[in-house]
Design an enzyme around this catalytic site. Structure first.
Site, PDB file in Angstrom:
ATOM      1  N   ILE A 160      40.287  35.233  41.855  1.00 62.06           N
ATOM      2  CA  ILE A 160      40.939  34.631  40.688  1.00 62.06           C
ATOM      3  C   ILE A 160      40.208  35.208  39.488  1.00 62.06           C
ATOM      4  CG2 ILE A 160      41.437  32.503  39.449  1.00 62.06           C
ATOM      5  CD1 ILE A 160      41.542  31.058  42.094  1.00 62.06           C
ATOM      6  N   PRO A 161      40.792  36.207  38.830  1.00 66.39           N
ATOM      7  CA  PRO A 161      40.023  37.074  37.910  1.00 66.39           C
ATOM      8  C   PRO A 161      39.791  36.491  36.525  1.00 66.39           C
ATOM      9  CG  PRO A 161      42.292  37.814  38.017  1.00 66.39           C
ATOM     10  CD  PRO A 161      42.187  36.654  38.978  1.00 66.39           C
ATOM     11  N   CYS A 162      38.971  35.436  36.456  1.00 73.58           N
ATOM     12  CA  CYS A 162      38.645  34.887  35.136  1.00 73.58           C
ATOM     13  C   CYS A 162      37.819  35.875  34.321  1.00 73.58           C
ATOM     14  CB  CYS A 162      37.942  33.547  35.264  1.00 73.58           C
ATOM     15  SG  CYS A 162      36.494  33.550  36.316  1.00 73.58           S
ATOM     16  N   HIS A 163      37.300  36.924  34.968  1.00 73.53           N
ATOM     17  CA  HIS A 163      36.570  37.947  34.213  1.00 73.53           C
ATOM     18  C   HIS A 163      37.501  38.729  33.292  1.00 73.53           C
ATOM     19  CE1 HIS A 163      37.913  40.013  37.939  1.00 73.53           C
ATOM     20  NE2 HIS A 163      38.037  41.068  37.163  1.00 73.53           N
ATOM     21  N   ARG A 164      38.813  38.624  33.500  1.00 75.05           N
ATOM     22  CA  ARG A 164      39.786  39.340  32.648  1.00 75.05           C
ATOM     23  C   ARG A 164      40.140  38.567  31.388  1.00 75.05           C
ATOM     24  NH1 ARG A 164      43.663  41.030  37.778  1.00 75.05           N
ATOM     25  NH2 ARG A 164      42.061  42.260  38.862  1.00 75.05           N
TER      26      ARG A 164
END
Length: 349
Positions: A316-320
């Site tokens: 779940i790419p919260c880094h984006r």
């Protein structure tokens, strides 16, 4: 992240007992279970038995305990009586969660302990004790299913201390399970950005986090309470799946994860996480744009909180998600990792 070249450099410094590297790295020795400073006088381990860390806290969480010869939690050539007293107390009871009365029993001022540990080691004493406790649990997760008391006694004064620490975090001692218990299983995954922990049942993945993430112990406890089951070392099909997918991801050969997931959260949190997974690989989005994408234009702070509650790093790419002004913003795994992930994805679009 420590590169292969740095590992070779650090190992040579270890062989040379090079004092210029004091404070630059610590070395964990797999065969003894201890971590040392670069100038440790003990017999030098083989390179393949060494793991290198930039902070003492990283070494602790990776399951290593302080070496009794070089005492890496004291200044070179100087052993602090306060540090020695507290470290010995932790080793005597690794499962203890320290309260003010515990300091009083040792005739130690809690604020002094907090200040000295923070000044010297970049963490408070309570953070040290927590890291040690977490490291004990991670040792078993890293080793796999088997619980071998002889091995535990080799590295620790008592295996009971290990089992107590494990049960504090995971819910029950690892030897107390039968095939009739409903359980989750946890595995240690080595990645290019450092070790991660994966927790899953046979149907899907519940948690994937970097081992040194702040608050990881609380995340595991919340997961255990929500699912009402204990967590033991082991492997499931979803864990095998994410292990393989992460290898492909870090090699730039995978852009969409297919491992089945179990999303434990409110309906709002799940909507945020599902929208995060729709952000294309190699792209970024602001918190405000993320809020607008789920029809909650004014709820960007709530969106940010939901991002922070995400327990499935990278997948779940919260880094984006970045700030509107282009700054990276926060990230549970650390800004250095966030920057690396974004650059990695941009270079493989």
């Amino acid at each position: 992240m420590i590169t292969d070249a740095q590992k070779q450099e650090f190992y040579q410094a270890l062989l040379d007992k090079n004092a210029h590297y004091e404070g630059v790295f610590f070395v964990g020795v797999q065969t003894t279970g201890v971590f040392c400073r670069p100038t440790c006088p003990a017999r030098k381990p083989k390179f393949e038995n060494c793991e290198f860390y930039k902070t003492a806290q990283e070494a602790l969480i990776a399951s290593f305990r302080p070496c009794m010869r070089c005492r890496p939690l004291s200044h070179p050539g100087q052993v602090s009586d306060l540090v020695r007293t507290l470290v010995d107390a932790v080793e005597a009871d690794p499962s203890r969660r320290w309260k003010d009365r515990d300091f009083e029993e040792l005739s130690v001022d809690a604020s002094t302990a907090r200040r000295q540990f923070k000044k010297r080691f970049g963490m408070t004493f309570v953070e040290y004790a927590r890291s040690r406790r977490m490291g004990l649990a991670m040792k078993q997760i890293r080793a796999g299913d088997a619980v071998i008391d002889a091995q535990l006694n080799t590295g620790y004064e008592s295996s009971s201390g290990f089992r107590d620490a494990f049960s504090k975090i995971m819910g029950a001692a690892p030897t107390k399970f039968t095939q009739h218990n409903k359980i989750l299983k946890a595995s240690w995954l080595d990645t290019k950005l450092g070790p991660m922990i994966a927790i899953a049942d046979d149907a899907g993945l519940y948690l994937l986090e970097f081992i040194d993430r702040r608050g990881l112990e609380r995340e595991v406890e919340r997961l255990r309470l929500k699912t009402k089951v204990a967590i033991i070392p082991g492997v499931t099909d979803p864990i095998n799946s994410i292990r393989l997918e992460l290898e492909f991801y870090f090699d730039g050969k995978l852009k969409v994860f297919k491992t089945p997931l179990n999303l434990l959260g409110s309906s709002f949190q799940r909507s945020v996480w599902e929208e995060l997974m729709r952000i294309p690989y190699g792209n970024t989005r602001s918190y405000m744009a993320q809020a607008a994408s789920i029809g909650k234009n004014r709820a960007y702070r709530a969106v940010a909180n939901a991002n922070g509650a995400n327990q499935l790093a990278i997948i779940i790419p919260c880094h984006r998600i970045i700030n509107s002004n282009g700054d990276l913003g926060g990230y549970g795994g650390g800004i250095t990792r966030k920057k690396w992930l974004l650059e990695h994805e941009a270079s493989h679009v």
